[in-house]
Design a protein around this motif. Structure first.
Motif, mmCIF file in Angstrom:
data_model
loop_
_atom_site.group_PDB
_atom_site.id
_atom_site.type_symbol
_atom_site.label_atom_id
_atom_site.label_comp_id
_atom_site.label_asym_id
_atom_site.label_seq_id
_atom_site.Cartn_x
_atom_site.Cartn_y
_atom_site.Cartn_z
ATOM 1 N N LEU A 1 24.211 69.072 55.567
ATOM 2 C CA LEU A 1 23.009 69.898 55.791
ATOM 3 C C LEU A 1 23.228 70.878 56.934
ATOM 4 N N LEU B 1 26.149 72.060 58.037
ATOM 5 C CA LEU B 1 27.098 73.101 57.636
ATOM 6 C C LEU B 1 26.444 74.106 56.699
ATOM 7 N N ASP B 2 25.546 73.614 55.838
ATOM 8 C CA ASP B 2 24.871 74.514 54.902
ATOM 9 C C ASP B 2 24.019 75.558 55.617
ATOM 10 N N THR C 1 26.894 69.838 51.370
ATOM 11 C CA THR C 1 26.294 68.504 51.351
ATOM 12 C C THR C 1 26.880 67.667 50.219
#
Lengths: 174, 278
Positions: A66, A68-69, A80
């Motif tokens: 989450l 990194l997104d 994810t």
């Protein structure tokens, strides 16, 4: 598995992984080698999965994905899904011989990196992005996997230390 | 046994949740933008500290090497200056170089806003950058971003009040109308994950040469005209094909980008919803 057992790991994931994700995009690019960036978040998640098993491995993967997104240009959820699938496979080695041999954690990170990018590229291709598989594997994925594996040699020690700090062994009282 | 079953159930929950995030991506995006907006100041600080520290360390560790390199480069400059005198005799090349180097002069009508790159995409394969300017600086989705030398970098795809996500020309979602500066052959420059961007859809009877400069065509009024995209490194052409393509080496160096410029007074003429649907 008692849910209460997850708390220390969950709390650590909540503060550590956003910071690592931030560092991944701001600081780690200064350590790029010929345009190849190491994935410190991936390394951390894989190592934690090896040490703590499926439940915490996947919890960390979910939180890390989450984070990194938020910073990534990939479609939301790509990091994810890729991280959670990788963690679910890697964590199967917890409690077995993976953590008992010095070379196995780097080898696991090497394989995990390749798997992570393959899943991500597959998702991207299925969302109508052009993917040059051969170029991507040769020029980016395998070099990143090697970089991550090398970085994991000191990295695994650090994560082990973190684990012993988060889950201290009970002291014997005489 | 019960514990193992509970663990499996727990793992399944995360797998399902992860796929839900992927499937409901469009609805998750506003949450992502709020998180991005909150993280931008921290990213800015971390980026500044990392850059400054890196500069200091490089200065200490590589000072001697740089001094030697500087001497060597000064010698080389002498040679290059003489060669340049010969080049000046070639009128066509001279015009071409001036059109590139005097970008600001040629584009006085453009209003530039300088922005700092505060973050690169955390994944090696994702061609995006984050800059420290947003809606409060008057930026809008679709605005063109160029490097400090005026080379095409990409366009803004997401905005918060204090940050903007820039999709680089090397992104597979990016498609830029382009033409060959010398032969006027036109096509679309499209990126791909890994590898260099390519100039596609150039009709077979047009001419493309290795080394030709490729600039934005300004067609569809999506991007300003005559911004240097890159140079042709190879041409792919089959006798029976209707179209030919070429591999482009981007003029902007994406690997080490610290500052960029946003062209603020050129707003694409297409509706936002179309730009956003990339």
């Amino acid at each position: 598995m008692n849910v209460r057992n997850l708390h220390p790991g969950f709390v650590t994931a909540l503060w550590l992984l956003p910071i690592l994700s931030l560092l991944q995009g701001t600081v780690v690019n200064h350590f790029a080698f010929r345009g190849i960036l190491p994935g410190i978040v991936l390394i951390c998640v894989v190592d934690w999965g090896i040490l703590r098993g499926t439940d915490e491995g996947m919890l960390w993967a979910f939180v890390a994905g989450l984070c990194l997104d938020v910073f990534s240009g990939w479609p939301p959820g790509t990091n994810t899904v890729a991280l959670v699938v990788v963690a679910s496979i890697v964590s199967l080695g917890q409690g077995t011989f993976i953590r008992t041999h010095a070379l196995l954690p780097p080898a696991t990170v090497f394989g995990a990196t390749i798997l992570f990018y393959c899943i991500a590229l597959f998702i991207l291709e299925s969302t109508r992005h052009q993917v040059a598989w051969g170029d991507a594997l040769r020029d980016t994925v395998i070099p990143v996997a090697i970089y991550n594996a090398v970085l994991n040699i000191p990295g695994f020690r650090l994560v082990q230390r973190l684990e012993s700090h988060v889950y201290p062994l009970p002291r014997a009282h005489w | 046994m019960v514990e193992a079953r509970g663990g499996r159930r727990f793992a399944a929950v995360f797998l399902v949740a992860a796929f839900l995030v992927l499937l409901l991506g469009r609805w998750v995006k506003p949450v992502n933008l709020v998180a991005l907006s909150a993280a931008a100041p921290f990213a800015s600080v971390a980026s500044t500290v990392a850059t400054d520290t890196g500069d200091v360390i490089s200065g200490v560790t590589q000072g001697n090497r740089w001094r030697d390199e500087n001497q060597s480069l000064q010698d080389q400059v002498g040679i290059v200056v003489r060669q340049n005198m010969l080049l000046q005799a070639q009128l066509h090349d001279d015009k071409l170089l001036r059109s590139m180097l005097r970008f600001d002069e040629l584009n006085k009508h453009m209003e530039f806003l300088t922005a700092r790159v505060i973050m690169q995409d955390p994944n090696s394969l994702a061609p995006y950058i984050l800059i420290n300017r947003g809606t409060r600086d008057g930026l809008r989705r679709g605005m063109t971003v160029v490097s400090h030398r005026g080379y095409f970098v990409g366009s803004i795809i997401d905005l918060t009040s204090n940050a903007a996500k820039v999709q680089l020309v090397s992104s597979p979602s990016s498609s830029v109308g382009a033409l060959d500066l010398k032969t006027r052959a036109s096509g679309l420059v499209e990126g791909q994950y890994s590898g260099l961007p390519q100039l596609h859809w150039v009709v077979a009877n047009s001419t493309l040469h290795k080394g030709d400069f490729i600039v934005t065509s300004g067609q569809e009024n999506l991007f300003p005209r005559t911004i240097l995209l890159g140079q042709v490194t190879s041409v792919q052409h089959q006798n029976s094909a209707l179209f030919q393509s070429a591999v482009i080496q981007p003029a902007a160096d994406f690997s080490n980008m610290e500052m960029v410029q946003v062209i603020r007074n050129f707003v694409p003429s297409v509706p936002n919803r179309l730009i956003g649907s990339q």
